[in-house]
Design an enzyme around this catalytic site. Sequence first.
Site, short mmCIF file in Angstrom:
data_model
loop_
_atom_site.label_atom_id
_atom_site.label_comp_id
_atom_site.label_asym_id
_atom_site.label_seq_id
_atom_site.Cartn_x
_atom_site.Cartn_y
_atom_site.Cartn_z
N THR A 1 -3.14 27.33 13.53
CA THR A 1 -1.93 26.51 13.64
C THR A 1 -0.82 26.99 12.69
O THR A 1 0.27 26.44 12.70
CB THR A 1 -2.24 25.04 13.30
OG1 THR A 1 -2.90 25.03 12.02
CG2 THR A 1 -3.14 24.40 14.33
N SER B 1 9.27 32.63 5.90
CA SER B 1 8.00 32.61 6.64
C SER B 1 6.86 33.18 5.82
O SER B 1 5.69 32.91 6.11
CB SER B 1 8.14 33.38 7.96
OG SER B 1 8.53 34.72 7.71
N GLY B 2 7.17 33.96 4.79
CA GLY B 2 6.12 34.46 3.90
C GLY B 2 5.41 33.33 3.18
O GLY B 2 4.30 33.51 2.67
N ARG C 1 -9.16 40.64 -2.04
CA ARG C 1 -8.43 41.92 -1.98
C ARG C 1 -8.82 42.89 -3.08
O ARG C 1 -8.87 44.10 -2.85
CB ARG C 1 -6.91 41.67 -2.06
CG ARG C 1 -6.33 41.06 -0.82
CD ARG C 1 -4.84 40.82 -1.02
NE ARG C 1 -4.29 40.04 0.08
CZ ARG C 1 -3.23 39.25 -0.04
NH1 ARG C 1 -2.61 39.13 -1.21
NH2 ARG C 1 -2.78 38.57 1.00
N VAL D 1 1.02 32.69 10.38
CA VAL D 1 0.36 33.97 10.69
C VAL D 1 -0.62 33.79 11.86
O VAL D 1 -0.70 34.64 12.75
CB VAL D 1 -0.39 34.50 9.45
CG1 VAL D 1 -1.20 35.74 9.79
CG2 VAL D 1 0.59 34.80 8.31
N GLN E 1 12.35 38.27 -0.09
CA GLN E 1 11.31 37.86 0.87
C GLN E 1 11.73 36.62 1.66
O GLN E 1 12.37 35.72 1.13
CB GLN E 1 10.00 37.63 0.11
CG GLN E 1 9.52 38.91 -0.55
CD GLN E 1 8.21 38.78 -1.31
OE1 GLN E 1 8.04 39.43 -2.33
NE2 GLN E 1 7.27 37.99 -0.81
N HIS F 1 10.90 40.69 5.38
CA HIS F 1 11.05 40.94 3.94
C HIS F 1 11.83 42.25 3.74
O HIS F 1 11.54 43.25 4.42
CB HIS F 1 9.69 41.11 3.27
CG HIS F 1 8.85 39.86 3.20
ND1 HIS F 1 9.30 38.62 3.58
CD2 HIS F 1 7.58 39.69 2.76
CE1 HIS F 1 8.33 37.74 3.38
NE2 HIS F 1 7.27 38.36 2.89
N ASN G 1 7.29 40.36 8.22
CA ASN G 1 6.13 40.00 7.38
C ASN G 1 5.03 39.30 8.14
O ASN G 1 3.87 39.33 7.73
CB ASN G 1 6.59 39.12 6.21
CG ASN G 1 7.41 37.94 6.65
OD1 ASN G 1 8.55 38.11 7.09
ND2 ASN G 1 6.85 36.76 6.57
N CYS H 1 1.80 40.76 2.33
CA CYS H 1 2.84 41.28 3.24
C CYS H 1 3.77 42.28 2.54
O CYS H 1 4.14 43.32 3.12
CB CYS H 1 3.65 40.14 3.83
SG CYS H 1 3.98 38.78 2.68
N ARG I 1 12.62 35.03 -3.24
CA ARG I 1 12.65 34.55 -1.85
C ARG I 1 14.10 34.22 -1.48
O ARG I 1 14.82 33.64 -2.29
CB ARG I 1 11.76 33.32 -1.71
CG ARG I 1 11.52 33.03 -0.29
CD ARG I 1 10.27 32.27 0.10
NE ARG I 1 9.05 32.35 -0.63
CZ ARG I 1 8.04 33.18 -0.34
NH1 ARG I 1 8.13 34.05 0.63
NH2 ARG I 1 6.93 33.13 -1.04
N1 LIG Z 1 3.16 34.24 6.01
C1 LIG Z 1 3.04 35.53 5.71
O1 LIG Z 1 3.98 36.34 5.88
C2 LIG Z 1 1.74 36.06 5.20
C3 LIG Z 1 1.59 37.42 5.08
C4 LIG Z 1 0.39 37.95 4.59
C5 LIG Z 1 -0.61 37.08 4.23
N2 LIG Z 1 -0.44 35.73 4.37
C6 LIG Z 1 -1.55 34.86 3.97
O2 LIG Z 1 -2.06 34.20 5.12
C7 LIG Z 1 -2.53 32.89 4.76
C8 LIG Z 1 -1.88 31.84 5.65
O3 LIG Z 1 -0.49 31.98 5.59
P1 LIG Z 1 0.48 31.25 6.62
O4 LIG Z 1 1.82 31.74 6.22
O5 LIG Z 1 0.04 31.38 8.01
O6 LIG Z 1 0.31 29.70 6.13
P2 LIG Z 1 0.57 28.34 6.95
O7 LIG Z 1 1.64 28.51 7.96
O8 LIG Z 1 0.73 27.30 5.91
O9 LIG Z 1 -0.82 28.11 7.73
C9 LIG Z 1 -2.01 27.78 7.06
C10 LIG Z 1 -3.13 27.65 8.06
O10 LIG Z 1 -4.35 27.46 7.33
C11 LIG Z 1 -4.99 26.29 7.83
N3 LIG Z 1 -5.75 25.67 6.74
C12 LIG Z 1 -5.27 25.21 5.58
N4 LIG Z 1 -6.28 24.71 4.83
C13 LIG Z 1 -7.42 24.86 5.56
C14 LIG Z 1 -8.78 24.53 5.35
N5 LIG Z 1 -9.19 23.95 4.23
N6 LIG Z 1 -9.67 24.85 6.32
C15 LIG Z 1 -9.27 25.45 7.46
N7 LIG Z 1 -7.99 25.77 7.72
C16 LIG Z 1 -7.08 25.48 6.77
C17 LIG Z 1 -3.87 25.41 8.32
O11 LIG Z 1 -4.40 24.47 9.23
P3 LIG Z 1 -3.76 22.99 9.42
O12 LIG Z 1 -2.60 23.18 10.34
O13 LIG Z 1 -4.88 22.24 10.05
O14 LIG Z 1 -3.36 22.50 8.08
C18 LIG Z 1 -2.98 26.47 9.00
O15 LIG Z 1 -3.53 26.81 10.25
C19 LIG Z 1 -2.25 32.77 3.26
O16 LIG Z 1 -3.40 33.18 2.56
C20 LIG Z 1 -1.14 33.74 3.02
O17 LIG Z 1 -1.11 34.20 1.69
C21 LIG Z 1 0.71 35.19 4.84
#
Ligand SMILES: NC(=O)c1ccc[n+]([C@@H]2O[C@H](COP(=O)([O-])OP(=O)(O)OC[C@H]3O[C@@H](n4cnc5c(N)ncnc54)[C@H](OP(=O)(O)O)[C@@H]3O)[C@@H](O)[C@H]2O)c1
Length: 314
Positions: free
Chosen positions: A12, A159-160, A100, A15, A156, A224, A290, A129, A217
């Site tokens: 959801t 969305s990051g 990592r 990413v 950045q 980014h 990103n 990213c 940011r």
């Molecule tokens: N955004 C980027 O550009 C980017 C790039 C590289 C790496 N990342 C990494 O990717 C990860 C997610 O980033 P995002 O940007 O996609 O964040 P996000 O939009 O906040 O999404 C977080 C996701 O994790 C789920 N979640 C949170 N807590 C959970 C739990 N305890 N058990 C199972 N699912 C859980 C959430 O589900 P619910 O909807 O149910 O809360 C949601 O699906 C992070 O570690 C981030 O550092 C992000």
Amino acid sequence: MAEPRIGVVGATGAVGSVTLELLAERGLGQVRAFASSRSAGTTVPYGGSELVVEEATKGALGSGELDLCFFSVGTGPSSELVPAAVAGGAVCVDKSSAFRLTDGVPLVVPEVNGDRAPSHQGIVANPNCSTIQLVCALAPLHEAGGLTSVRVATYQSASGAGAERMEALRSQPPADGDIVMDWDFEGDESEEESKLRAETRKILELPDLSLSATCARVPVLVGHSQAVWVETEQPLSPDEAREILAAAPGVTMTEKPTPRQAAGGDQVLVGRIREDRAGEGLALWVVCDNLRKGAALNAIQIAELLLASQALAA
Ligand SMILES: NC(=O)c1ccc[n+]([C@@H]2O[C@H](COP(=O)([O-])OP(=O)(O)OC[C@H]3O[C@@H](n4cnc5c(N)ncnc54)[C@H](OP(=O)(O)O)[C@@H]3O)[C@@H](O)[C@H]2O)c1
């Protein structure tokens, strides 16, 4: 393996939704969507249809019913759930910082060190990213001239920081002058800045590389940007660097890349290559989506490498 059984954990999120979009485009595997208990039972788009979101519990992920999992849930949940999925037989590509820098866990950008991926013991880590786009530009320059020093300033996008931050930027345009540094700080350096150094060193296998970063940011939805200054043992002229980067995998040279040009694309855009007027080396400008190459796409490319090398089983 004909049809890998795939779990997208964090489906959801910012990413996770791009991961689903790219998997659907590729028609790769039988896909299931997982997130927290908050989203269990809701649906997420997948191709022309929808998937019902399941709760990501250790039991569900470790049941032996998954061959491959893409995790984008943050460091805390990944630390708990990834080992359970591995114990159940799934190979996990994790996008958090939980593993990592762990010895024995390959940290992979396919264009740079894809050969590391098959050595996994169940987990392949996807870099931050910012690190991904940086190493795509640095690796070819290192190969040609031997990197000695890197300085980078990042700009950045929202969305990051996840889906919630994207929504905040859409619904509340920032006040004039809003640039934030919203990471945790350890001393005088943010964790984003120290991650950029540690991950770049690991991927390029340059443990002593001198790298200084300032991360900020900016009010941009996706993409980014980075201003980068590099020095090499063998000096490279701007023309030589342009030629090297024009031939580099995953890199597209363009005069003045912007986040708008990068968003929705798969390439790392590099431009503004010139002499560093204050140093011995070169200055360049690097931009990337990103959510795609910086996260979801890189993870899927890792999985494709594992599938091609029959290295899906741990
Ligand atoms: N955004 C980027 O550009 C980017 C790039 C590289 C790496 N990342 C990494 O990717 C990860 C997610 O980033 P995002 O940007 O996609 O964040 P996000 O939009 O906040 O999404 C977080 C996701 O994790 C789920 N979640 C949170 N807590 C959970 C739990 N305890 N058990 C199972 N699912 C859980 C959430 O589900 P619910 O909807 O149910 O809360 C949601 O699906 C992070 O570690 C981030 O550092 C992000």
